[in-house]
Write an enzyme that holds these catalytic residues in place. Structure first.
Site, PDB file in Angstrom:
ATOM      1  N   ARG A 246       0.824  -1.205   0.000  1.00 13.69           N
ATOM      2  CA  ARG A 246       0.000   0.000   0.000  1.00 13.69           C
ATOM      3  C   ARG A 246       0.862   1.261   0.000  1.00 13.69           C
ATOM      4  NH1 ARG A 246      -3.608  -2.784   3.858  1.00 13.69           N
ATOM      5  NH2 ARG A 246      -5.482  -3.441   2.717  1.00 13.69           N
ATOM      6  N   GLY A 247       1.969   1.229   0.717  1.00 11.56           N
ATOM      7  CA  GLY A 247       2.849   2.395   0.761  1.00 11.56           C
ATOM      8  C   GLY A 247       3.385   2.754  -0.617  1.00 11.56           C
TER       9      GLY A 247
END
Length: 345
Positions: A246-247
């Site tokens: 997600r980062g």
């Protein structure tokens, strides 16, 4: 997240006035799109498939607040079982997730949200669909929204699985600059005295920001992040031990949004540096004994990977610090003190 009384909630609620209006089906509780079936509620979708031309109006982007004491039925919606059994129709009372479709779901004091409600919100946020099932009757509707949360970290930490779902994190602190602080107080007093007059005085700025957002939306599909910068972003996430992908995804999206907002089409290394701390600082593992906050860690690593001169300055500063420590230790050594066995240092 930040100190109490720093206008976090005010800033979030003001976002709705800046966002462009949406075309929605008139009278539809799901903010259904009149042309896109993926963004239609069950009633609008049935009418669309039947060949009916849906009446459309322009409406403000919805900003729905989720109260801490809300029940699951209030959030997800309820089904009228009696009407379903007696009349044979699915009588559905839409909840907050339906009203937030195509808009913003705002959770104030998000760190105090009940665990059961957290799971409900996360399920809909991840899938973009809210499904309500009661007594063998099932109804699903789109629930695609941007989730914004605010809170005071001194009142409690945020659950890790909820924290990771927020794309970016901003730390809000009390203004200490005298000029800015005074101007902010004067603006608040002016708004309290005559809200309509104050809103009229800032309307040109508001309209300019809205126009800028509209232009950015049109420009966004044309922007691509160069592969060397994509590799840099993933390298940063790997070195910082960021769990999941997600980062990486959020940094890529955020840097494109920044470039589009500024009316450019080329993503630069400096652009990545401007957004990466906000995208990753809340994803790092917390160490209560570490004197350096997560945002500073991300910024330092970015400098090390992109600025050779910064690395040289760090090494020189480290050598000077070690030399100073050795000199201090030598100066503090008393005359006649034992210096260890011969041949050892």
């Amino acid at each position: 997240m930040g100190d109490r009384g720093t206008a976090k909630s005010v800033a979030v609620r003001a976002v709705a006035d800046l966002l462009p209006q949406l075309d929605v089906v008139e009278g539809d509780p799901f903010n259904s799109s009149p042309t896109d079936p993926k963004l239609m509620g069950p009633d609008a979708l049935a009418r669309f498939r039947a060949g009916e031309k849906l009446p459309a109006i322009m409406a403000r982007t919805p900003l729905i607040e989720l109260p801490l004491g809300a029940t699951e039925d209030r959030i997800c919606g309820t089904i009228d079982i009696e009407k379903a059994l007696t009349e044979g129709v699915k009588a559905f009372e839409p909840g907050l997730l339906a009203r937030a479709n195509r808009g913003i779901l705002y959770v104030d004091e998000v760190n105090l949200l009940d665990d059961g409600l957290v799971d409900v919100v996360l399920d809909s946020s991840a899938s973009g669909v809210n499904t309500v099932e009661r007594e063998g009757i099932s109804i699903a509707h789109p629930a695609k929204f941007i989730m914004i949360g605010s809170g005071n970290p001194a009142e409690g930490e945020l659950r890790p699985q909820l924290l990771d779902r927020f794309g970016m994190s901003v730390n809000v602190r009390t203004l200490m600059d005298v000029q800015q602080r005074t101007q902010l107080v004067l603006d608040r007093i002016a708004f309290g005295a005559d809200p309509d007059a104050f809103m009229e005085s800032v309307r040109p700025e508001q309209e300019a920001l809205t126009a800028k957002l509209v232009a950015a939306r049109e420009l966004l599909p044309k922007i691509k992040v160069p592969r060397p910068l994509q590799l840099l972003i993933s390298d940063m996430c790997s070195r910082l031990n960021v769990d999941g992908l997600r980062g990486d995804l959020v940094v890529n999206r955020a840097v494109k949004a920044l470039v589009a907002y500024e009316g450019r089409t080329q993503v630069t290394q400096e652009d990545v540096g401007r957004v990466i701390s906000g995208c990753l600082n809340h994803r790092l593992r917390k160490d209560p004994l570490d004197p350096i906050d997560s945002g500073t860690k991300v910024a330092i690593l970015f400098k090390r990977l992109t600025d050779p001169e910064f690395v040289k300055r760090e090494e020189e500063a480290k050598k000077k610090q070690e030399a100073a420590a050795a000199e201090a230790a030598k100066a503090n050594k008393k005359a006649g003190a034992w210096g260890g066995l011969p041949g050892r240092r």
